[in-house]
Design a protein around this motif. Structure first.
Motif, PDB file in Angstrom:
ATOM      1  N   VAL A  98       0.704  -1.747   0.250  1.00 49.63           N
ATOM      2  CA  VAL A  98       0.104   0.326   0.254  1.00 49.63           C
ATOM      3  C   VAL A  98       0.666   1.019   0.313  1.00 49.63           C
ATOM      4  N   PHE A  99       2.087   1.516   0.654  1.00 47.67           N
ATOM      5  CA  PHE A  99       2.698   2.438   0.733  1.00 47.67           C
ATOM      6  C   PHE A  99       3.397   2.685  -0.622  1.00 47.67           C
ATOM      7  N   GLU A 100       3.914   1.473  -1.556  1.00 51.41           N
ATOM      8  CA  GLU A 100       4.906   1.044  -2.458  1.00 51.41           C
ATOM      9  C   GLU A 100       3.372   2.194  -3.190  1.00 51.41           C
ATOM     10  N   THR A 101       2.490   1.514  -3.828  1.00 52.06           N
ATOM     11  CA  THR A 101       1.096   1.794  -4.564  1.00 52.06           C
ATOM     12  C   THR A 101       1.381   3.913  -4.392  1.00 52.06           C
ATOM     13  N   LYS A 102       1.328   4.549  -3.033  1.00 52.16           N
ATOM     14  CA  LYS A 102       0.710   5.771  -2.657  1.00 52.16           C
ATOM     15  C   LYS A 102       1.824   6.913  -2.777  1.00 52.16           C
ATOM     16  N   ILE A 103       3.219   6.066  -2.982  1.00 47.41           N
ATOM     17  CA  ILE A 103       4.461   6.878  -3.212  1.00 47.41           C
ATOM     18  C   ILE A 103       4.508   6.954  -4.568  1.00 47.41           C
ATOM     19  N   ARG A 104       4.440   5.658  -5.789  1.00 51.42           N
ATOM     20  CA  ARG A 104       4.103   6.367  -6.447  1.00 51.42           C
ATOM     21  C   ARG A 104       3.060   6.582  -6.620  1.00 51.42           C
ATOM     22  N   GLN A 105       1.973   6.985  -6.462  1.00 51.84           N
ATOM     23  CA  GLN A 105       1.503   7.630  -7.147  1.00 51.84           C
ATOM     24  C   GLN A 105       2.101   9.298  -6.602  1.00 51.84           C
ATOM     25  N   ALA A 106       2.401   9.586  -5.971  1.00 54.59           N
ATOM     26  CA  ALA A 106       2.577  10.629  -5.366  1.00 54.59           C
ATOM     27  C   ALA A 106       3.855  11.774  -6.552  1.00 54.59           C
ATOM     28  N   LEU A 107       4.472  10.413  -6.393  1.00 53.91           N
ATOM     29  CA  LEU A 107       5.691  10.874  -7.378  1.00 53.91           C
ATOM     30  C   LEU A 107       5.399  10.924  -9.182  1.00 53.91           C
ATOM     31  N   ASP A 108       4.407  10.539  -9.458  1.00 51.01           N
ATOM     32  CA  ASP A 108       3.727  10.937 -10.958  1.00 51.01           C
ATOM     33  C   ASP A 108       3.011  11.827 -10.835  1.00 51.01           C
ATOM     34  N   TRP A 109       2.009  12.045  -9.875  1.00 47.14           N
ATOM     35  CA  TRP A 109       1.328  13.608  -9.705  1.00 47.14           C
ATOM     36  C   TRP A 109       2.316  14.264  -9.545  1.00 47.14           C
ATOM     37  N   PHE A 110       3.476  14.852  -8.550  1.00 48.25           N
ATOM     38  CA  PHE A 110       3.714  15.715  -8.121  1.00 48.25           C
ATOM     39  C   PHE A 110       5.401  16.196  -8.723  1.00 48.25           C
ATOM     40  N   ILE A 122      11.438   1.320   6.696  1.00 47.10           N
ATOM     41  CA  ILE A 122      10.590   0.684   5.994  1.00 47.10           C
ATOM     42  C   ILE A 122       9.891   1.608   4.501  1.00 47.10           C
ATOM     43  N   VAL A 123       9.378   2.458   5.241  1.00 47.55           N
ATOM     44  CA  VAL A 123       8.742   3.395   3.804  1.00 47.55           C
ATOM     45  C   VAL A 123       9.824   3.939   3.702  1.00 47.55           C
ATOM     46  N   SER A 124      10.996   4.376   4.292  1.00 46.35           N
ATOM     47  CA  SER A 124      12.523   5.298   3.379  1.00 46.35           C
ATOM     48  C   SER A 124      12.966   4.621   2.450  1.00 46.35           C
ATOM     49  N   ALA A 125      13.190   3.372   3.158  1.00 46.92           N
ATOM     50  CA  ALA A 125      13.638   2.019   2.357  1.00 46.92           C
ATOM     51  C   ALA A 125      12.440   2.410   0.429  1.00 46.92           C
ATOM     52  N   ILE A 126      11.571   2.488   0.932  1.00 46.40           N
ATOM     53  CA  ILE A 126      10.698   1.277  -0.506  1.00 46.40           C
ATOM     54  C   ILE A 126      10.675   3.169  -0.991  1.00 46.40           C
ATOM     55  N   ALA A 127      11.021   4.892  -0.646  1.00 41.14           N
ATOM     56  CA  ALA A 127      10.754   5.442  -1.220  1.00 41.14           C
ATOM     57  C   ALA A 127      12.010   5.374  -2.275  1.00 41.14           C
ATOM     58  N   ARG A 128      13.339   4.940  -1.382  1.00 37.12           N
ATOM     59  CA  ARG A 128      14.334   4.895  -2.059  1.00 37.12           C
ATOM     60  C   ARG A 128      14.379   3.984  -3.558  1.00 37.12           C
ATOM     61  N   ARG A 129      14.458   2.651  -2.686  1.00 36.68           N
ATOM     62  CA  ARG A 129      13.722   1.894  -4.348  1.00 36.68           C
ATOM     63  C   ARG A 129      13.133   2.378  -5.413  1.00 36.68           C
ATOM     64  N   LEU A 130      12.020   3.205  -5.608  1.00 36.61           N
ATOM     65  CA  LEU A 130      10.780   3.992  -6.298  1.00 36.61           C
ATOM     66  C   LEU A 130      11.824   4.891  -6.409  1.00 36.61           C
ATOM     67  N   ALA A 131      12.321   5.416  -6.643  1.00 41.88           N
ATOM     68  CA  ALA A 131      13.146   6.808  -6.931  1.00 41.88           C
ATOM     69  C   ALA A 131      14.696   6.653  -6.764  1.00 41.88           C
ATOM     70  N   PRO A 132      15.559   5.570  -7.026  1.00 43.57           N
ATOM     71  CA  PRO A 132      16.203   6.258  -7.278  1.00 43.57           C
ATOM     72  C   PRO A 132      17.725   7.491  -7.996  1.00 43.57           C
ATOM     73  N   GLY A 133      16.853   8.144  -8.550  1.00 42.78           N
ATOM     74  CA  GLY A 133      17.207   9.629  -9.401  1.00 42.78           C
ATOM     75  C   GLY A 133      16.743  10.599  -8.959  1.00 42.78           C
ATOM     76  N   ILE A 134      15.937  10.514  -7.646  1.00 48.05           N
ATOM     77  CA  ILE A 134      15.830  11.676  -6.568  1.00 48.05           C
ATOM     78  C   ILE A 134      16.239  11.473  -6.015  1.00 48.05           C
ATOM     79  N   PRO A 135      17.587  13.140  -5.467  1.00 47.91           N
ATOM     80  CA  PRO A 135      17.738  13.049  -4.288  1.00 47.91           C
ATOM     81  C   PRO A 135      16.958  13.196  -3.152  1.00 47.91           C
ATOM     82  N   MET A 136      17.578  12.312  -2.228  1.00 51.48           N
ATOM     83  CA  MET A 136      16.428  12.204  -1.590  1.00 51.48           C
ATOM     84  C   MET A 136      17.143  12.859   0.220  1.00 51.48           C
TER      85      MET A 136
END
Length: 402
Positions: A98-110, A122-136
């Protein structure tokens, strides 16, 4: 700058929740464009003025997106929560999905320029994995490091992603070393930036004194925070003229235990429940002593809030607390050294009688000092707390953004 903020629990109630509230407010005032993803209880409502409703995505627990309570970064939370170390594999899988789905949506929309997450978990690890090219950037609040100890299998799984985070914000120098040991983050990627306090809510005013010394504890009513220890210590000096104000909440079991001990002190303890920042500020401006007998903290923001209101401080000498306060040798602050702990936040039972006696002695000394000299050292309180207003703390965080 377009900043995606992510936190796995509610942006309220807890230290990290209050932290992200201030980040959002000051980020907006600085001119950044913000979007929030957060995990919240099913009945959560957005605090007024925090962020536009259209700039949020929530993972809702309690039967909405997920059918169990919010897993807390602390095992005892001020609302109903699930404990990570007790979650079933299928619950963890659903949580991650569920967190992966919401973070993907936020990345696409925003389409953020940078991502700022909270907790090295866990959630920070998910965000890093989904957006490796965005500074975090990830802010560590301490509780996540405890979860790495309590949940070694989860830790092993997520550390490779956590090590790829570009910058980590640590609350203290000692916490920076703990991050290096636990995660393996490169030291040059870790920025030590303290927490802050809201000087619109916490400020000094003349303190009334009618012969009764007003003590305050604010936080979770739990064993890890030392509340039973505090109440047992006060029972040893019940003959002195004090009144303890307990502000906060906890799980039913922990709260019941604390309030049963409080009942033994009768009219010497008042329980306020959870308080807003405005109400806590009002209470602290009337109080003479703030007590934090915790066995584990990152950097408790409430100490700066209390000091800004002119409270004397009695606290355990935890590493982050010592970095802020131990070198001053000022009677406004008294720190208690702890013996070796059985676990990260639990003392040995055999040490408790001595601990209770020592805390009772320090509290008695402080109460008697207030009786003799009710007015605090305002010069020290103002000078010490001034660098920790949220405006000054956020300016340091913004430099990490840049």
């Amino acid at each position: 700058m377009r900043i995606l903020h992510i936190i796995s629990q509610a942006p309220d109630f807890t230290g990290s929740g209050k932290f992200i509230q201030q980040i959002l407010v000051h980020s907006r005032h600085t001119g950044h464009d913000n979007f929030l993803v957060a995990g919240v209880q099913g009945d959560f409502s957005l605090p007024e003025g925090l962020i536009e409703a259209g700039r949020c995505l929530f993972v809702r627990f309690d039967g909405k997106d997920l059918d169990f309570p919010v897993p807390g970064m602390s095992d005892v939370m001020p609302y109903e929560s699930r404990v990570f170390s007790l979650m079933k594999p299928q619950e963890l899988a659903a949580y991650e999905q569920v967190f992966e789905t919401k973070i993907r949506q936020a990345l696409d929309w925003f389409a953020p320029d940078i991502i700022h997450t909270h907790h090295l978990w866990i959630v920070s690890a998910i965000a890093r994995r989904l957006a490796p090219g965005i500074p975090m950037i990830t802010s560590c609040h301490g509780t996540c490091l405890r979860q790495h100890v309590l949940c070694p299998e989860i830790s092993k799984k997520i550390i490779p992603d956590l090590k790829q985070i570009d910058h980590v914000i640590s609350l203290s120098r000692s916490q920076k070393q703990e991050i290096i040991r636990t995660i393996g983050t490169a030291p040059e990627s870790i920025h030590v930036v303290s927490g802050g306090y809201n000087d619109a809510c916490f400020f000094h005013a003349p303190k009334p004194f009618d012969g009764v010394v007003e003590l305050v504890y604010a936080g979770k009513l739990s064993t890890a925070k030392g509340v039973p220890w505090l109440l047992k210590s006060l029972a040893e000096i019940r003959h002195l003229p004090f009144r303890l104000h307990l502000a906060g909440n906890s799980s039913d079991r922990e709260k019941t235990r604390c309030l049963q001990l409080a009942d033994g002190l009768k009219e010497k303890v008042l329980y306020h429940g959870p308080l807003s920042h405005d109400d806590l500020g009002t209470l602290l401006r009337r109080a003479h002593v703030f007590v934090l007998p915790s066995f584990y903290e990152g950097l408790p923001l409430v100490l700066m809030e209390a000091l800004a209101c002119g409270c004397r401080l009695v606290a355990t000498a935890l590493p982050g607390v010592k970095e802020l306060l131990a070198d001053d040798d000022n009677p406004m602050v008294r720190l208690l050294d702890l013996p070796p702990l059985q676990t990260i936040d639990t003392p040995y039972e055999s040490d408790m009688p001595e601990l209770e006696t020592r805390l009772a002695s320090v509290l008695a000394q402080t109460i008697q000092e207030v009786q003799t000299h009710p007015e605090p050292d305002w010069d020290y309180a103002c000078t010490k707390s001034f660098p920790y207003t949220w405006e000054k703390i956020f300016s340091k965080i913004d430099r990490v953004y840049q």
